[in-house]
Structures are given as C-alpha cells and as structure tokens.
Design a protein around this motif. Structure first.
Motif, PDB file in Angstrom:
ATOM      1  N   TYR A 161       0.851  -1.198   0.000  1.00  0.00           N
ATOM      2  CA  TYR A 161       0.000   0.000   0.000  1.00  0.00           C
ATOM      3  C   TYR A 161       0.881   1.240   0.000  1.00  0.00           C
ATOM      4  CZ  TYR A 161      -4.495   2.319   0.673  1.00  0.00           C
ATOM      5  OH  TYR A 161      -5.651   3.051   0.484  1.00  0.00           O
ATOM      6  N   LEU A 162       0.588   2.135  -0.922  1.00  0.00           N
ATOM      7  CA  LEU A 162       1.325   3.406  -0.988  1.00  0.00           C
ATOM      8  C   LEU A 162       0.445   4.535  -0.477  1.00  0.00           C
ATOM      9  CD1 LEU A 162       2.804   3.288  -4.621  1.00  0.00           C
ATOM     10  CD2 LEU A 162       3.942   2.669  -2.470  1.00  0.00           C
ATOM     11  N   LEU A 163       0.968   5.289   0.454  1.00  0.00           N
ATOM     12  CA  LEU A 163       0.241   6.447   0.977  1.00  0.00           C
ATOM     13  C   LEU A 163       1.296   7.462   1.420  1.00  0.00           C
ATOM     14  CD1 LEU A 163      -2.712   7.423   1.872  1.00  0.00           C
ATOM     15  CD2 LEU A 163      -1.969   6.777   4.165  1.00  0.00           C
ATOM     16  N   ARG A 164       1.598   8.377   0.538  1.00  0.00           N
ATOM     17  CA  ARG A 164       2.606   9.364   0.939  1.00  0.00           C
ATOM     18  C   ARG A 164       2.092  10.167   2.127  1.00  0.00           C
ATOM     19  NH1 ARG A 164       5.007  12.288  -4.404  1.00  0.00           N
ATOM     20  NH2 ARG A 164       5.949  10.462  -5.406  1.00  0.00           N
ATOM     21  N   HIS A 165       2.967  10.423   3.087  1.00  0.00           N
ATOM     22  CA  HIS A 165       2.499  11.207   4.236  1.00  0.00           C
ATOM     23  C   HIS A 165       2.431  12.694   3.882  1.00  0.00           C
ATOM     24  CE1 HIS A 165       6.877  11.272   4.683  1.00  0.00           C
ATOM     25  NE2 HIS A 165       6.734  12.384   5.370  1.00  0.00           N
ATOM     26  N   GLU A 166       3.085  13.084   2.807  1.00  0.00           N
ATOM     27  CA  GLU A 166       3.083  14.446   2.220  1.00  0.00           C
ATOM     28  C   GLU A 166       3.919  15.448   3.007  1.00  0.00           C
ATOM     29  OE1 GLU A 166       2.122  14.147  -0.649  1.00  0.00           O
ATOM     30  OE2 GLU A 166       0.366  12.852  -0.762  1.00  0.00           O
ATOM     31  N   THR A 167       3.769  15.499   4.306  1.00  0.00           N
ATOM     32  CA  THR A 167       4.668  16.251   5.185  1.00  0.00           C
ATOM     33  C   THR A 167       4.385  15.755   6.603  1.00  0.00           C
ATOM     34  OG1 THR A 167       5.248  18.380   6.189  1.00  0.00           O
ATOM     35  CG2 THR A 167       3.022  18.213   5.273  1.00  0.00           C
ATOM     36  N   GLU A 214      13.631  22.608   8.263  1.00  0.00           N
ATOM     37  CA  GLU A 214      13.155  21.993   9.520  1.00  0.00           C
ATOM     38  C   GLU A 214      12.064  20.970   9.214  1.00  0.00           C
ATOM     39  OE1 GLU A 214      13.782  25.223   9.186  1.00  0.00           O
ATOM     40  OE2 GLU A 214      15.465  25.319  10.594  1.00  0.00           O
ATOM     41  N   GLU A 215      11.196  21.327   8.252  1.00  0.00           N
ATOM     42  CA  GLU A 215      10.133  20.385   7.907  1.00  0.00           C
ATOM     43  C   GLU A 215      10.682  19.147   7.208  1.00  0.00           C
ATOM     44  OE1 GLU A 215       6.897  23.662   8.445  1.00  0.00           O
ATOM     45  OE2 GLU A 215       8.055  23.576   6.604  1.00  0.00           O
ATOM     46  N   LEU A 216      11.675  19.361   6.361  1.00  0.00           N
ATOM     47  CA  LEU A 216      12.298  18.185   5.722  1.00  0.00           C
ATOM     48  C   LEU A 216      12.955  17.301   6.779  1.00  0.00           C
ATOM     49  CD1 LEU A 216      13.837  19.678   2.454  1.00  0.00           C
ATOM     50  CD2 LEU A 216      12.061  17.911   2.614  1.00  0.00           C
ATOM     51  N   LEU A 221      12.931  12.301  10.066  1.00  0.00           N
ATOM     52  CA  LEU A 221      12.777  11.660  11.382  1.00  0.00           C
ATOM     53  C   LEU A 221      11.540  10.768  11.394  1.00  0.00           C
ATOM     54  CD1 LEU A 221      13.589  14.672  13.743  1.00  0.00           C
ATOM     55  CD2 LEU A 221      15.046  12.675  13.316  1.00  0.00           C
ATOM     56  N   PHE A 222      10.473  11.240  10.759  1.00  0.00           N
ATOM     57  CA  PHE A 222       9.252  10.422  10.703  1.00  0.00           C
ATOM     58  C   PHE A 222       9.506   9.140   9.900  1.00  0.00           C
ATOM     59  CE2 PHE A 222       5.464   9.214   8.211  1.00  0.00           C
ATOM     60  CZ  PHE A 222       4.710   8.696   9.256  1.00  0.00           C
ATOM     61  N   LEU A 223      10.194   9.272   8.776  1.00  0.00           N
ATOM     62  CA  LEU A 223      10.472   8.078   7.966  1.00  0.00           C
ATOM     63  C   LEU A 223      11.291   7.070   8.763  1.00  0.00           C
ATOM     64  CD1 LEU A 223      11.266   9.510   4.394  1.00  0.00           C
ATOM     65  CD2 LEU A 223       9.237   8.228   5.121  1.00  0.00           C
TER      66      LEU A 223
END
Ligand code: 5AD
Ligand code: FES
Length: 361
Positions: A161-167, A214-216, A221-223
């Motif tokens: 399943y692919l679901l980009r988190h987008e940010t 900072e968002e990147l 970190l989330f990945l």
C-alpha cells in the motif's frame, strides 16, 4: 579535517540516523561536491542490498475522481476543468494482462479517493487480479481508509500500500490541505498498514510550498520512526488549475540529495525514481537511480486516459503506449549501468525464496 556536511554523511552511512539538528545542518550544506560524495555512498549501499536490479511497477491510474481538495493536486474535487474518468473492471484487468506480458510483476492500482469504489468492489478487483496473475504483487494507492478497510483489502490479497504522508509537520500539513484532512490521521493509516502486514510506502513532495529545512528534517525523522518498505519522493510541480499555480517547483538537485540520504538512512528501502523527477529533467529518472533509487513506475493505463490523470503540469509519457515506456525505461536504466528485471521486487524482509533475491543471485 573534513567539512561538516561530509562528516554528517559519514555518520549517516555508519549509523543510519541523524538528530533533528544534524539533519537541518546537513540539508543546509548541500553542494555539488557533497552530493557527489553522498551519491557514491548511496550507490554502494543500494548495490550491496539490491545489486544492479531496477524493479518495474505498472501504474494503473484507474480513477481521477477525488473527494479531497488538496491545494497542490490537479485532480482535487474543486478543479472543475479536470476531465473525470473511471476505468471499468474489464479495462483494469486488461491493463494487468498486457502488463504481465510486458514483464511486470507488480500492479499498482492508484486513484483519487473515489467513493464510487466500495470496499467490496476493491476486494473483488484485488482477488480477481491475484487469481489471474498469481505471480504478481498488487499494490493499492487509494488514500486514507479505516483499519477495517485496510484489513479487508489485505485479506483479499493486496500485498502493498502506498500512501505518501506528504509532510510530517502538522503545521505544514495544514498549509497544503483543507482542515478536513490531518497529518495525524495520515500517520495513523501508515502505522496501521504496517501492522496489518502490508509492505507500506510513505513519502513526500520535495520543494512543496512553505516547506523549510526543519520540515524536511521532520519528514526524515518520521520516515526513520515508521521505517516503511518503500518511500516515494518527487519534486512538487505546480498545476495550473490549483491554488498553488504560481508556486515554484521543487528542484532536481534537492530531490536527488534527498533520495541519497533516504538510501543511507533506510538501506533496504524500495525507492522509485518517480515520473515527477522525469518531468522536471529529461534524465531525471536516470539521475535518480545514480543517487540511490532502485524502482521505476511506468504507466500501464490505457493511452486514452493518460492525459486526464494530471496531478501536475507537463507530466511525461501521457502519449506513449505501455510497451514503449518499458522499452524506453530499459534503455534509460541500461544507459546508467543498471538493468530492469522482471520480478515482484519485494522488500528484502519479504523475500522468501532461497538462493535468489529479487533477481540478485
Ligand atoms: N506535484 C508533484 N507531486 C504531486 N502529487 C500530487 N500533486 C502533485 C504535484 N502538484 C503527489 C502527491 C501524491 C502523489 C500520488 O502525487 O505526493 O501523494
Ligand atoms: Fe514513457 Fe520513456 S518511460 S516514454
């Protein structure tokens, strides 16, 4: 004594992790020399894990109806200029049949969030594809659903399943989406997909409006925390019928840099050189492979609907038959020293066969 950027890449290579501050620091140090250093390391890591194999995913864009209104996306519901279509089940099955003949062993059913397709309908489609093509993997990319729906699709035979988190930043998420959508729910979906047993893919656009270093860093970190099997990233490209029509596109350099660092952070990840990357530069996908990517996703949709699934402007390959795209990609991948393989291309943790991993002996 090496510069900070080089030191951070060494550290990332050795430990597969950086702190938030270190990520911001590394992302602000991007340069041609640093990128070359990064890509060399990223390529050595991807070769160790996946050799010179590049996996094919056949993308079937089966509906461009969408109930959502994401500010960046060309098929958002308030774009009245989008010419809407749905493929019939027969058309989808024909795409798969052609696809298997062309060497595809993965079909990605992607669409807008289209309420026309009930869970039962999706389950029937998935199980029909799996029974006609038992050697192939089915990937779904149809957005945010309940855990029960995800479980039902999985039980019907969906593999991925692919679901980009987008940010990964809630604040940034709210700048890209209407308030009906939340970053929290998006992340919930991704953790559930993994728990259920899917090979799950997250990802984001590079250079999307209001994105900061900072968002990147937050995305990386989330990945790391999610540790998905796949990560899809590509440059943001403005679509003329969206609120972001005047916004700047993401750059080739930054997208390649992020592909490289993602390969070092998640060595086994399946990482596509995306169509968006091929759209902003004529050799974008080849350069993506040279930065650490190991997947390409040509379109298997019927040519008649190709130019209707326009998430962004100037999308490539909208006039080309699938067979042409496969040949074209084989040539492109070959030109940089890799080879397209006819294989499911599972994440290494999912490979059960002995002696042969995804075409890598
Ligand atoms: N530019 C680049 N990528 C886009 N996507 C949607 N709109 C755009 C755009 N304007 C990406 C999103 C989505 C994926 C299917 O396509 O990240 O998850
Ligand atoms: Fe479609 Fe090259 S991949 S024409």
């Amino acid at each position: 004594m090496k510069d900070t950027g080089f030191q951070l890449i060494d550290q990332l290579y050795e430990t597969q992790a950086l702190s938030r501050e270190e990520w911001v620091e590394l992302l602000t140090h991007q340069s041609k020399e640093l990128s070359d250093y990064l890509f060399e390391r990223a390529v050595s890591v991807r070769k160790k894990v996946y050799g010179d194999a590049v996996y094919l995913r056949g993308l079937i864009e089966f509906t461009n109806y969408c109930k959502n209104d994401c500010y960046y996306c060309g098929i958002r519901c308030s774009n009245k200029n989008a010419d809407r279509y749905r493929l019939t089940d027969e058309e989808i099955l024909t795409c798969c049949e052609n696809g298997e003949r062309l060497g595809f062993r993965t079909f990605v059913l992607q669409g807008g969030e289209d309420p026309f397709y009930t869970d039962e309908h999706i389950c029937e489609l998935v199980s029909e594809i799996k029974s006609r093509h038992p050697a192939c993997a089915v990937t779904l990319s149809i957005g945010e659903k309940s855990r029960e729906s995800y479980q039902a699709f999985f039980d019907a035979g969906a593999d991925r399943y692919l679901l980009r988190h987008e940010t990964a930043s809630e604040k940034h998420y709210q700048k890209l989406h209407p308030s009906s959508l939340s970053c929290e729910n998006r992340k919930r979906c991704l953790f559930e997909l993994k728990e259920i047993g899917y090979q799950a893919g997250a990802g984001f656009m590079v250079g999307s409006p209001y994105q900061t270093k900072e968002e990147l860093a937050e995305d990386l970190l989330f990945l790391k925390e999610l540790s998905p099997h796949m990560v899809g990233i590509g440059p943001f490209i403005a679509h003329h019928d969206t609120p972001f029509r005047e916004e700047k596109n993401g750059t080739l350099e930054e997208t390649l840099f992020l592909l490289g660092v993602i390969r070092l952070m998640l060595p086994e990840v399946l990482l596509p050189a995306t169509t968006a990357l091929g759209t902003i530069h004529p050799r974008g996908r080849e350069l993506g492979i040279l930065a650490g990517a190991n997947v390409v996703m040509p379109n298997l949709s019927p040519v008649g609907v190709r130019d209707k699934y326009l998430l962004y402007d100037n999308k490539i390959c909208t006039g080309d038959e699938s067979a042409e795209c496969v040949r074209c990609l084989e040539r492109r991948v070959g030109s940089v020293g890799y080879r397209v393989v006819s294989d499911r291309g599972d994440h290494c943790q999912f490979v059960k066969k002995e002696g042969c991993i995804n075409g890598v002996k």
